[in-house]
Scaffold this active site. Sequence first.
Site, mmCIF file in Angstrom:
data_model
loop_
_atom_site.group_PDB
_atom_site.id
_atom_site.type_symbol
_atom_site.label_atom_id
_atom_site.label_comp_id
_atom_site.label_asym_id
_atom_site.label_seq_id
_atom_site.Cartn_x
_atom_site.Cartn_y
_atom_site.Cartn_z
ATOM 1 N N CYS A 1 -3.222 -8.505 6.360
ATOM 2 C CA CYS A 1 -2.986 -7.198 6.974
ATOM 3 C C CYS A 1 -2.963 -7.304 8.505
ATOM 4 O O CYS A 1 -3.921 -7.780 9.115
ATOM 5 C CB CYS A 1 -4.077 -6.228 6.527
ATOM 6 S SG CYS A 1 -3.780 -4.580 7.120
ATOM 7 N N LYS B 1 -3.224 -14.190 -0.548
ATOM 8 C CA LYS B 1 -1.983 -13.947 0.179
ATOM 9 C C LYS B 1 -2.368 -13.826 1.655
ATOM 10 O O LYS B 1 -3.327 -13.133 1.990
ATOM 11 C CB LYS B 1 -1.339 -12.666 -0.318
ATOM 12 C CG LYS B 1 -0.064 -12.269 0.409
ATOM 13 C CD LYS B 1 0.672 -11.191 -0.397
ATOM 14 C CE LYS B 1 1.848 -10.622 0.356
ATOM 15 N NZ LYS B 1 1.409 -9.746 1.463
ATOM 16 N N ALA C 1 0.840 -1.190 0.000
ATOM 17 C CA ALA C 1 0.000 0.000 0.000
ATOM 18 C C ALA C 1 0.882 1.249 0.000
ATOM 19 O O ALA C 1 1.854 1.332 0.751
ATOM 20 C CB ALA C 1 -0.910 -0.010 1.223
ATOM 21 N N GLY D 1 8.664 -13.187 2.615
ATOM 22 C CA GLY D 1 9.211 -12.721 3.889
ATOM 23 C C GLY D 1 10.718 -12.728 3.901
ATOM 24 O O GLY D 1 11.355 -13.779 3.781
ATOM 25 N N ASP D 2 11.296 -11.513 3.977
ATOM 26 C CA ASP D 2 12.733 -11.353 4.194
ATOM 27 C C ASP D 2 13.612 -11.807 3.033
ATOM 28 O O ASP D 2 14.684 -12.354 3.247
ATOM 29 C CB ASP D 2 13.175 -12.077 5.473
ATOM 30 C CG ASP D 2 12.482 -11.537 6.709
ATOM 31 O OD1 ASP D 2 11.753 -10.527 6.595
ATOM 32 O OD2 ASP D 2 12.660 -12.123 7.788
HETATM 33 C C1 LIG Z 1 4.648 -0.404 3.168
HETATM 34 C C2 LIG Z 1 4.030 -1.771 3.058
HETATM 35 C C3 LIG Z 1 2.739 -1.899 2.575
HETATM 36 C C4 LIG Z 1 2.152 -3.162 2.449
HETATM 37 N N1 LIG Z 1 0.915 -3.273 1.885
HETATM 38 C C5 LIG Z 1 0.402 -4.499 1.616
HETATM 39 C C6 LIG Z 1 -0.800 -4.664 0.892
HETATM 40 O O1 LIG Z 1 -1.413 -3.686 0.434
HETATM 41 N N2 LIG Z 1 -1.262 -5.930 0.692
HETATM 42 C C7 LIG Z 1 -0.595 -7.032 1.165
HETATM 43 O O2 LIG Z 1 -1.050 -8.159 0.961
HETATM 44 N N3 LIG Z 1 0.555 -6.903 1.846
HETATM 45 C C8 LIG Z 1 1.075 -5.680 2.050
HETATM 46 N N4 LIG Z 1 2.287 -5.564 2.678
HETATM 47 C C9 LIG Z 1 3.026 -6.783 3.042
HETATM 48 C C10 LIG Z 1 3.949 -7.209 1.913
HETATM 49 O O3 LIG Z 1 3.219 -7.542 0.754
HETATM 50 C C11 LIG Z 1 4.809 -8.414 2.338
HETATM 51 O O4 LIG Z 1 3.950 -9.477 2.656
HETATM 52 C C12 LIG Z 1 5.682 -8.114 3.536
HETATM 53 O O5 LIG Z 1 6.336 -6.866 3.386
HETATM 54 C C13 LIG Z 1 6.719 -9.223 3.749
HETATM 55 O O6 LIG Z 1 7.538 -9.369 2.627
HETATM 56 P P1 LIG Z 1 9.018 -8.726 2.587
HETATM 57 O O7 LIG Z 1 9.774 -9.285 3.749
HETATM 58 O O8 LIG Z 1 9.558 -9.161 1.251
HETATM 59 O O9 LIG Z 1 8.849 -7.253 2.704
HETATM 60 C C14 LIG Z 1 2.872 -4.313 2.849
HETATM 61 C C15 LIG Z 1 4.156 -4.170 3.364
HETATM 62 C C16 LIG Z 1 4.744 -2.934 3.464
HETATM 63 C C17 LIG Z 1 6.150 -2.836 3.987
#
Ligand SMILES: Cc1cc2nc3c(=O)[nH]c(=O)nc-3n(C[C@H](O)[C@H](O)[C@H](O)COP(=O)(O)O)c2cc1C
Length: 391
Positions: A112, A152, A29, A215-216
């Site tokens: 979320c 998701k 988002a 994740g990560d």
């Molecule tokens: C700023 C931000 C906004 C996010 N918005 C959404 C979203 O709109 N929908 C969603 O399913 N996950 C959202 N997430 C979660 C990410 O899609 C992802 O699952 C999470 O960051 C873990 O992955 P990563 O470790 O690669 O960042 C958001 C994460 C961040 C950091």
Amino acid sequence: MSTLPSTQPAPLRIGPLELSVPVVLAPMAGITNTAFRRLCREYGAGLYVSEMITSRALVERTPESMRLIQHHESETPRSIQLYGVDPKTVAEAVTMLVAEDRADHIDLNFGCPVPKVTRKGGGAALPWKLGLFREIVERAARAAGDIPLTIKMRKGIDADHLTYLEAGRAAEGAGVASIALHARTAAEFYSGTADWSAIAKLKETVTSVPVLGNGDIWSAEDALRMVAETGCDGVVVGRGCLGRPWLFGDLAAAFNGDPSTGSGQASIQPTLGEVAQAFKRHAELLVEFFDDEDRACRDIRKHVAWYFKGYAVGGELRAALATSSSLQQIDDLLAQLDWMQPYPGADAEGQRGRAGTPKVPSLPDRWLDSRELQETHRAELTEAELSHSGG
Ligand SMILES: Cc1cc2nc3c(=O)[nH]c(=O)nc-3n(C[C@H](O)[C@H](O)[C@H](O)COP(=O)(O)O)c2cc1C
């Protein structure tokens, strides 16, 4: 230096879509609007998901949601993430996207962790009510028809209230085309490290559709390691690409067997000038997206620290970039950088974006008492769709 898998995964099939590399840009988002998606896509391949759009707002055709579902003609396949808590409204939103030919892929967000959403029973709290979860997914998948519908989710509410295996099975039975797991609970928020072993468990449990791990992933090497360790069919990358859209180039190269992956170094190592150019392009694409230079320049401010992480850029210049209000001003500031400054290595890599500490999840009163939705929770659930801010 770590050992990497010798076998590369096959291209990823999500329903009728075939992705040449099994890589998905995570919905974020306020980040993954058409501007950022276009920029990332210019470097790599795979699927680039929109930020989440509330199904109720979409059905009501609010100007904001109509703007968020936009895609540029270069974006194919077009991917939209919806968020919703009411089976009927979610199905209506999906029907609208399909009937108006606005998407080639639709994802539903059940991850979320934001308190104002879980407090009403939405987001990561929802799969606890398995019957409701199943109904939303079933109706959405039916409404999607030939368009692949995916979900998701997180592992669950907290360590004592895990939902992902049952939800995974339910979603599989409901006809989803793939399932992505952010391997944290809502209680963990973004803290600690993601539990990739949960991705492996989900992969063992869900056998008829692809399982995507999330994740990560901070580097292409992490992505290959996740596939090797969990057996997942593809990876979803979020925070790792903030200020580093070229990570998708690294990911594509790694999944195509580039031997430099595994050296422990990113294969794309931009000079400060190249970073400046990407930053500028991002700002320009945001101007196109918002159709408003001032708004775009305000939006790009949050990306400044991510883009310039690890590079020697003075505090004053950083601050000026983070308060600039026109493309001309951004250009003038970028011109003051040392464009030949080389890639700083590890300082530019690693963790970025949200982190934080674990939180006791806010839930509706007595939410955990039953896995079935109680009448008393219906009104609160409706409100869960009125406030949203990503997963
Ligand atoms: C700023 C931000 C906004 C996010 N918005 C959404 C979203 O709109 N929908 C969603 O399913 N996950 C959202 N997430 C979660 C990410 O899609 C992802 O699952 C999470 O960051 C873990 O992955 P990563 O470790 O690669 O960042 C958001 C994460 C961040 C950091």
